[in-house]
Design a protein around this motif. Structure first.
Motif, PDB file in Angstrom:
ATOM      1  N   GLY A  32      36.489  29.415  56.298  1.00  0.00           N
ATOM      2  CA  GLY A  32      36.931  28.544  57.383  1.00  0.00           C
ATOM      3  C   GLY A  32      38.419  28.268  57.376  1.00  0.00           C
ATOM      4  N   GLU A  33      39.047  28.325  56.204  1.00  0.00           N
ATOM      5  CA  GLU A  33      40.480  28.015  56.102  1.00  0.00           C
ATOM      6  C   GLU A  33      41.370  29.252  56.205  1.00  0.00           C
ATOM      7  N   ALA A  34      40.780  30.441  56.290  1.00  0.00           N
ATOM      8  CA  ALA A  34      41.584  31.674  56.368  1.00  0.00           C
ATOM      9  C   ALA A  34      42.234  31.776  57.747  1.00  0.00           C
ATOM     10  N   ARG A  35      43.560  31.634  57.797  1.00  0.00           N
ATOM     11  CA  ARG A  35      44.263  31.629  59.083  1.00  0.00           C
ATOM     12  C   ARG A  35      45.421  32.619  59.144  1.00  0.00           C
ATOM     13  N   ALA A  36      45.544  33.495  58.166  1.00  0.00           N
ATOM     14  CA  ALA A  36      46.655  34.455  58.171  1.00  0.00           C
ATOM     15  C   ALA A  36      46.495  35.446  59.322  1.00  0.00           C
ATOM     16  N   LYS A  37      47.596  36.088  59.688  1.00  0.00           N
ATOM     17  CA  LYS A  37      47.583  37.033  60.801  1.00  0.00           C
ATOM     18  C   LYS A  37      46.986  38.378  60.408  1.00  0.00           C
ATOM     19  N   PHE A  38      46.701  38.564  59.124  1.00  0.00           N
ATOM     20  CA  PHE A  38      46.053  39.792  58.658  1.00  0.00           C
ATOM     21  C   PHE A  38      44.697  39.429  58.058  1.00  0.00           C
ATOM     22  N   VAL A  39      43.878  40.437  57.808  1.00  0.00           N
ATOM     23  CA  VAL A  39      42.554  40.189  57.251  1.00  0.00           C
ATOM     24  C   VAL A  39      42.699  39.952  55.748  1.00  0.00           C
ATOM     25  N   GLU A  40      42.516  38.718  55.328  1.00  0.00           N
ATOM     26  CA  GLU A  40      42.704  38.348  53.925  1.00  0.00           C
ATOM     27  C   GLU A  40      41.531  38.827  53.054  1.00  0.00           C
ATOM     28  N   THR A  41      41.835  38.943  51.771  1.00  0.00           N
ATOM     29  CA  THR A  41      40.808  39.295  50.788  1.00  0.00           C
ATOM     30  C   THR A  41      40.216  38.033  50.187  1.00  0.00           C
ATOM     31  N   VAL A  42      38.916  38.046  49.955  1.00  0.00           N
ATOM     32  CA  VAL A  42      38.264  36.926  49.262  1.00  0.00           C
ATOM     33  C   VAL A  42      38.379  37.201  47.766  1.00  0.00           C
ATOM     34  N   GLU A  43      38.998  36.284  47.032  1.00  0.00           N
ATOM     35  CA  GLU A  43      39.274  36.487  45.611  1.00  0.00           C
ATOM     36  C   GLU A  43      38.483  35.520  44.739  1.00  0.00           C
ATOM     37  N   LEU A  44      38.040  36.032  43.603  1.00  0.00           N
ATOM     38  CA  LEU A  44      37.368  35.202  42.599  1.00  0.00           C
ATOM     39  C   LEU A  44      38.210  35.216  41.330  1.00  0.00           C
ATOM     40  N   HIS A  45      38.442  34.042  40.760  1.00  0.00           N
ATOM     41  CA  HIS A  45      39.227  33.912  39.530  1.00  0.00           C
ATOM     42  C   HIS A  45      38.394  33.143  38.509  1.00  0.00           C
ATOM     43  N   VAL A  46      38.098  33.804  37.405  1.00  0.00           N
ATOM     44  CA  VAL A  46      37.222  33.215  36.385  1.00  0.00           C
ATOM     45  C   VAL A  46      38.009  33.015  35.090  1.00  0.00           C
ATOM     46  N   GLY A  82      45.851  35.805  29.707  1.00  0.00           N
ATOM     47  CA  GLY A  82      45.517  34.381  29.788  1.00  0.00           C
ATOM     48  C   GLY A  82      44.025  34.120  29.789  1.00  0.00           C
ATOM     49  N   ALA A  83      43.233  35.163  29.487  1.00  0.00           N
ATOM     50  CA  ALA A  83      41.768  35.072  29.458  1.00  0.00           C
ATOM     51  C   ALA A  83      41.208  34.742  30.845  1.00  0.00           C
ATOM     52  N   VAL A  84      41.795  35.336  31.869  1.00  0.00           N
ATOM     53  CA  VAL A  84      41.333  35.129  33.240  1.00  0.00           C
ATOM     54  C   VAL A  84      40.970  36.481  33.853  1.00  0.00           C
ATOM     55  N   ILE A  85      39.878  36.506  34.591  1.00  0.00           N
ATOM     56  CA  ILE A  85      39.468  37.709  35.325  1.00  0.00           C
ATOM     57  C   ILE A  85      39.721  37.461  36.808  1.00  0.00           C
ATOM     58  N   HIS A  86      40.442  38.388  37.444  1.00  0.00           N
ATOM     59  CA  HIS A  86      40.752  38.279  38.864  1.00  0.00           C
ATOM     60  C   HIS A  86      40.104  39.462  39.587  1.00  0.00           C
ATOM     61  N   ALA A  87      39.568  39.218  40.764  1.00  0.00           N
ATOM     62  CA  ALA A  87      38.963  40.319  41.517  1.00  0.00           C
ATOM     63  C   ALA A  87      38.913  40.009  43.002  1.00  0.00           C
ATOM     64  N   GLY A  88      39.111  41.051  43.815  1.00  0.00           N
ATOM     65  CA  GLY A  88      38.930  40.947  45.253  1.00  0.00           C
ATOM     66  C   GLY A  88      37.518  41.401  45.582  1.00  0.00           C
ATOM     67  N   LEU A  89      36.752  40.537  46.240  1.00  0.00           N
ATOM     68  CA  LEU A  89      35.327  40.804  46.422  1.00  0.00           C
ATOM     69  C   LEU A  89      34.921  40.907  47.891  1.00  0.00           C
ATOM     70  N   GLY A  90      35.831  41.352  48.735  1.00  0.00           N
ATOM     71  CA  GLY A  90      35.502  41.498  50.149  1.00  0.00           C
ATOM     72  C   GLY A  90      36.617  40.957  51.017  1.00  0.00           C
ATOM     73  N   LYS A  91      36.360  40.870  52.303  1.00  0.00           N
ATOM     74  CA  LYS A  91      37.341  40.392  53.272  1.00  0.00           C
ATOM     75  C   LYS A  91      36.805  39.159  53.994  1.00  0.00           C
TER      76      LYS A  91
END
Length: 302
Positions: free
Chosen positions: A85-99, A225-234
């Motif tokens: 709902g908050e994605a307002r960029a002019k391009f198609v943003e990636t949904v990111e998960l940070h663990v 930093g013991a963090v996993i980052h990933a793009g999981l869709g748009k």
């Protein structure tokens, strides 16, 4: 025509008039450019408060609901709704998960790496390269849909160009080709393209591996930093697709839990989970809720 003072003066007068006209034309052009730049600036400046107002409205709604964004965790479904709902960029943003993990990356028995096949893919087309020496493997890789296939000639091309000729995002190799990749290991390694048996990118079954990447395979590894980052869709994915992708990926992280980490389940292993879009603010996700979602997703797949 005789040259006289009058003719000379006349020509000079005409030159002055021409210079005056040119100067006034130049000034008019500069004025027009200045006005245009002011309009462009004002439009951009005026757009900023609109974005800020939208963000402030979202914050106000969250405050009314008694939610502190920086401290409170929300259920996975609500987190996905907020991010989309908050994605307002002019391009198609990636949904990111940070663990954030409770591991020590410096310890060899705390290394976390693995891969997950996302049910709905990443939304990005991945170019695959296959390094194979045997002609039969080369043919199989091409038939399976690999974008770049080759043996010694591909290695030589990458080495001679010092990596400039690389036009792929993932690399797969047959075991018999690994010795030949030693000469370009320093080129592929820093780019994260070096095939690795632990990642499953060194295999005799290149067809199955290519199929996995085409379905939406994502490799992961904790950073320093013991963090996993990933793009999981748009953000233009459906809500259900994002939920299933996130659940599948988190389940893969749980399966990659090192034996050196004490505790069971998420306890002693997962510190925090956050979801966001490329340009959006992060939302803290309830660890137990996303764990339950991942277990359900695993059972669904059988």
């Amino acid at each position: 025509i005789p040259v006289t003072k009058s003719t000379i003066g006349g020509s000079r007068g005409e030159d002055r008039e021409g210079e005056g006209a040119s100067e006034s034309s130049g000034r008019a052009c500069l004025d027009a450019m200045y006005q245009a730049s002011r309009v462009a600036f004002c439009v951009g400046f005026a757009a900023q408060p609109v974005v800020e107002a939208a963000a402030a409205e979202a914050e106000a709604q969250a405050a009314e609901a008694g939610w502190n964004r920086k401290k409170d965790e929300v259920e996975l479904e609500r987190a996905v709704d907020i991010v989309l709902g908050e994605a307002r960029a002019k391009f198609v943003e990636t949904v990111e998960l940070h663990v954030k993990l409770a591991t020590d990356p410096k310890r060899s028995d705390h290394i976390v790496r693995g891969s997950a096949v996302l049910p709905h893919g990443t939304g990005k087309q991945t170019r695959l390269a296959v390094f194979a020496r045997d002609a039969f493997d080369v043919e199989k890789a091409r038939d399976a849909g690999a974008d770049v296939v080759g043996g010694k000639e591909l290695v030589d091309a990458i080495r001679e160009s010092k990596g400039a000729s690389i036009d792929f995002d993932q690399a797969i190799a047959t075991p018999g080709m690994m010795s030949g990749l030693a000469s370009i290991a320093r080129i592929l390694g820093p780019k994260g393209l070096m095939p690795n048996p632990k990642k499953g990118t060194v295999t005799d079954d290149v067809v199955a591996t290519i199929a996995e990447f085409r379905k939406g395979r994502v490799d992961f590894r904790q950073d320093k930093g013991a963090v996993i980052h990933a793009g999981l869709g748009k953000v233009n994915f459906s809500r259900a697709a994002v939920l299933e992708n996130v659940a599948a990926f988190f389940g893969a992280i749980m399966l990659a839990r090192p034996k050196g980490v004490k505790g069971s389940g998420a306890q002693g292993f997962i510190k925090s989970v956050a979801l966001c879009s490329t340009m959006g603010r992060s939302v803290r996700v309830n660890i137990q809720d996303i764990l339950n979602a991942s277990v359900k997703a695993r059972k669904k797949l059988g």
